[in-house]
Motif scaffolding. Sequence first.
Motif, PDB file in Angstrom:
ATOM      1  N   GLN A 130      -1.347  -9.471  -7.112  1.00 45.44           N
ATOM      2  CA  GLN A 130      -0.358  -8.584  -6.508  1.00 45.44           C
ATOM      3  C   GLN A 130      -0.182  -7.256  -7.233  1.00 45.44           C
ATOM      4  O   GLN A 130       0.688  -6.463  -6.867  1.00 45.44           O
ATOM      5  CB  GLN A 130       0.995  -9.316  -6.439  1.00 45.44           C
ATOM      6  CG  GLN A 130       0.984 -10.534  -5.542  1.00 45.44           C
ATOM      7  CD  GLN A 130       0.568 -10.189  -4.127  1.00 45.44           C
ATOM      8  OE1 GLN A 130       1.241  -9.422  -3.440  1.00 45.44           O
ATOM      9  NE2 GLN A 130      -0.550 -10.745  -3.677  1.00 45.44           N
ATOM     10  N   THR A 131      -0.983  -7.013  -8.229  1.00 43.12           N
ATOM     11  CA  THR A 131      -0.932  -5.728  -8.939  1.00 43.12           C
ATOM     12  C   THR A 131      -2.312  -5.058  -8.902  1.00 43.12           C
ATOM     13  O   THR A 131      -2.578  -4.223  -8.048  1.00 43.12           O
ATOM     14  CB  THR A 131      -0.460  -5.932 -10.394  1.00 43.12           C
ATOM     15  OG1 THR A 131      -1.260  -6.948 -11.030  1.00 43.12           O
ATOM     16  CG2 THR A 131       1.005  -6.357 -10.435  1.00 43.12           C
ATOM     17  N   LEU A 134      -4.422  -6.076  -5.541  1.00 44.64           N
ATOM     18  CA  LEU A 134      -3.758  -5.541  -4.357  1.00 44.64           C
ATOM     19  C   LEU A 134      -3.841  -4.022  -4.312  1.00 44.64           C
ATOM     20  O   LEU A 134      -4.180  -3.429  -3.287  1.00 44.64           O
ATOM     21  CB  LEU A 134      -2.300  -5.994  -4.345  1.00 44.64           C
ATOM     22  CG  LEU A 134      -1.420  -5.467  -3.203  1.00 44.64           C
ATOM     23  CD1 LEU A 134      -1.912  -5.988  -1.863  1.00 44.64           C
ATOM     24  CD2 LEU A 134       0.028  -5.878  -3.430  1.00 44.64           C
ATOM     25  N   GLY A 135      -3.545  -3.378  -5.445  1.00 46.58           N
ATOM     26  CA  GLY A 135      -3.556  -1.922  -5.478  1.00 46.58           C
ATOM     27  C   GLY A 135      -4.931  -1.337  -5.209  1.00 46.58           C
ATOM     28  O   GLY A 135      -5.092  -0.407  -4.421  1.00 46.58           O
ATOM     29  N   CYS A 138      -6.140  -2.296  -1.413  1.00 45.90           N
ATOM     30  CA  CYS A 138      -5.408  -1.519  -0.403  1.00 45.90           C
ATOM     31  C   CYS A 138      -5.838  -0.057  -0.430  1.00 45.90           C
ATOM     32  O   CYS A 138      -6.020   0.558   0.627  1.00 45.90           O
ATOM     33  CB  CYS A 138      -3.903  -1.622  -0.639  1.00 45.90           C
ATOM     34  SG  CYS A 138      -3.188  -3.188  -0.136  1.00 45.90           S
ATOM     35  N   ARG A 165       2.394   2.659  -1.718  1.00 48.90           N
ATOM     36  CA  ARG A 165       3.663   2.115  -2.215  1.00 48.90           C
ATOM     37  C   ARG A 165       4.358   1.240  -1.173  1.00 48.90           C
ATOM     38  O   ARG A 165       4.727   0.086  -1.486  1.00 48.90           O
ATOM     39  CB  ARG A 165       4.591   3.254  -2.664  1.00 48.90           C
ATOM     40  CG  ARG A 165       5.915   2.772  -3.242  1.00 48.90           C
ATOM     41  CD  ARG A 165       6.736   3.939  -3.799  1.00 48.90           C
ATOM     42  NE  ARG A 165       8.022   3.497  -4.326  1.00 48.90           N
ATOM     43  CZ  ARG A 165       9.115   3.346  -3.593  1.00 48.90           C
ATOM     44  NH1 ARG A 165       9.074   3.629  -2.292  1.00 48.90           N
ATOM     45  NH2 ARG A 165      10.235   2.927  -4.136  1.00 48.90           N
ATOM     46  N   MET A 168       2.485  -2.111  -0.716  1.00 52.10           N
ATOM     47  CA  MET A 168       2.643  -3.067  -1.801  1.00 52.10           C
ATOM     48  C   MET A 168       4.043  -3.661  -1.834  1.00 52.10           C
ATOM     49  O   MET A 168       4.215  -4.859  -2.061  1.00 52.10           O
ATOM     50  CB  MET A 168       2.298  -2.408  -3.139  1.00 52.10           C
ATOM     51  CG  MET A 168       0.841  -1.990  -3.243  1.00 52.10           C
ATOM     52  SD  MET A 168       0.342  -1.388  -4.882  1.00 52.10           S
ATOM     53  CE  MET A 168       0.397  -2.893  -5.849  1.00 52.10           C
ATOM     54  N   TRP A 172       4.779  -7.704  -1.412  1.00 49.99           N
ATOM     55  CA  TRP A 172       5.454  -8.504  -2.435  1.00 49.99           C
ATOM     56  C   TRP A 172       6.538  -9.412  -1.860  1.00 49.99           C
ATOM     57  O   TRP A 172       6.975 -10.350  -2.519  1.00 49.99           O
ATOM     58  CB  TRP A 172       6.049  -7.585  -3.499  1.00 49.99           C
ATOM     59  CG  TRP A 172       5.005  -6.938  -4.367  1.00 49.99           C
ATOM     60  CD1 TRP A 172       3.708  -7.351  -4.550  1.00 49.99           C
ATOM     61  CD2 TRP A 172       5.164  -5.770  -5.163  1.00 49.99           C
ATOM     62  NE1 TRP A 172       3.049  -6.513  -5.410  1.00 49.99           N
ATOM     63  CE2 TRP A 172       3.905  -5.521  -5.803  1.00 49.99           C
ATOM     64  CE3 TRP A 172       6.219  -4.894  -5.410  1.00 49.99           C
ATOM     65  CZ2 TRP A 172       3.707  -4.457  -6.660  1.00 49.99           C
ATOM     66  CZ3 TRP A 172       6.015  -3.813  -6.262  1.00 49.99           C
ATOM     67  CH2 TRP A 172       4.771  -3.603  -6.886  1.00 49.99           C
ATOM     68  N   GLU A 223       0.625   0.070   6.744  1.00 51.46           N
ATOM     69  CA  GLU A 223       0.601  -1.284   6.237  1.00 51.46           C
ATOM     70  C   GLU A 223      -0.281  -2.149   7.119  1.00 51.46           C
ATOM     71  O   GLU A 223      -1.018  -3.000   6.655  1.00 51.46           O
ATOM     72  CB  GLU A 223       2.017  -1.848   6.200  1.00 51.46           C
ATOM     73  CG  GLU A 223       2.938  -1.085   5.295  1.00 51.46           C
ATOM     74  CD  GLU A 223       4.362  -1.552   5.424  1.00 51.46           C
ATOM     75  OE1 GLU A 223       5.233  -0.849   4.920  1.00 51.46           O
ATOM     76  OE2 GLU A 223       4.595  -2.593   6.021  1.00 51.46           O
ATOM     77  N   LEU A 234      -3.655  -8.540   2.891  1.00 50.65           N
ATOM     78  CA  LEU A 234      -3.421  -8.283   1.488  1.00 50.65           C
ATOM     79  C   LEU A 234      -3.582  -9.599   0.770  1.00 50.65           C
ATOM     80  O   LEU A 234      -3.249 -10.619   1.289  1.00 50.65           O
ATOM     81  CB  LEU A 234      -2.016  -7.736   1.295  1.00 50.65           C
ATOM     82  CG  LEU A 234      -1.802  -6.467   2.085  1.00 50.65           C
ATOM     83  CD1 LEU A 234      -0.357  -6.060   2.075  1.00 50.65           C
ATOM     84  CD2 LEU A 234      -2.639  -5.340   1.575  1.00 50.65           C
TER      85      LEU A 234
END
Length: 235
Positions: A130-131, A134-135, A138, A165, A168, A172, A223, A234
């Motif tokens: 998730q960091t 994901l970043g 994406c 932003r 993400m 989350w 998104e 994601l």
Amino acid sequence: MNFFLLFSSFSYVLYTILTIDAGSSRGWTLQESLYRMPYDNWRNYEDALELAPVETKTAINVVIYLLGDWLSQTIFRKGDPLTFDASRTLKNGLIGACFGPAVHLYYEWSDAILPVEEGFNRLFKILMDQTLYLGVKCSVYIAAVGLLNGEAPGEVSAAVGSRIRPVMLTAWKFWPLVHCCTYSVIPARHRVLWVNCVDLFWNAILAGLSRGGEGGAKEEEGEDKAEGVTDGGLP
């Protein structure tokens, strides 16, 4: 053209599923055929996964990207199933094909450095998903969409900066809980399939949020597109 694409695609899938036992079902009753069909299709998938894991996972990735984009343009927005941008859907499938091998390698690498059986590795894997993962994924996805649409590098960079932003933050709220299951009860070889299937629900959530208002729709469009980034959305 849209009707032809849908009809040919769904017909091929249906034919493949229904004829899985064509070589051995002579003399079977309809009940026996229906009973065996789910098991034999799953066995066929397992065999393909064993023989060609990268190709199999990539094919699944492409299907989910295509299906997810079509659903997000039509059914999830309560629209006409035939009213969709076929070029956008096909571009999404192309991106899915490119991401397929990368997703497979990521999960292999993740399991190698953070075996789920040890300590708090499940938590660390979710945090990494998730960091960092994901970043990067994406950002690459949003950039790929822009480049395939003919946008200039400056426009692509601006799109990534403005969309990453909210993408993400929304992710989350959903994916960490999903990955509690991903890294506990789902076998490693089936994680791409699992995440891809969940991604269809993720697309539905984003499409529903986008109907909340014009501003939300613009935000969620980014998104929704970045959604193809899981293994279908994601991670």
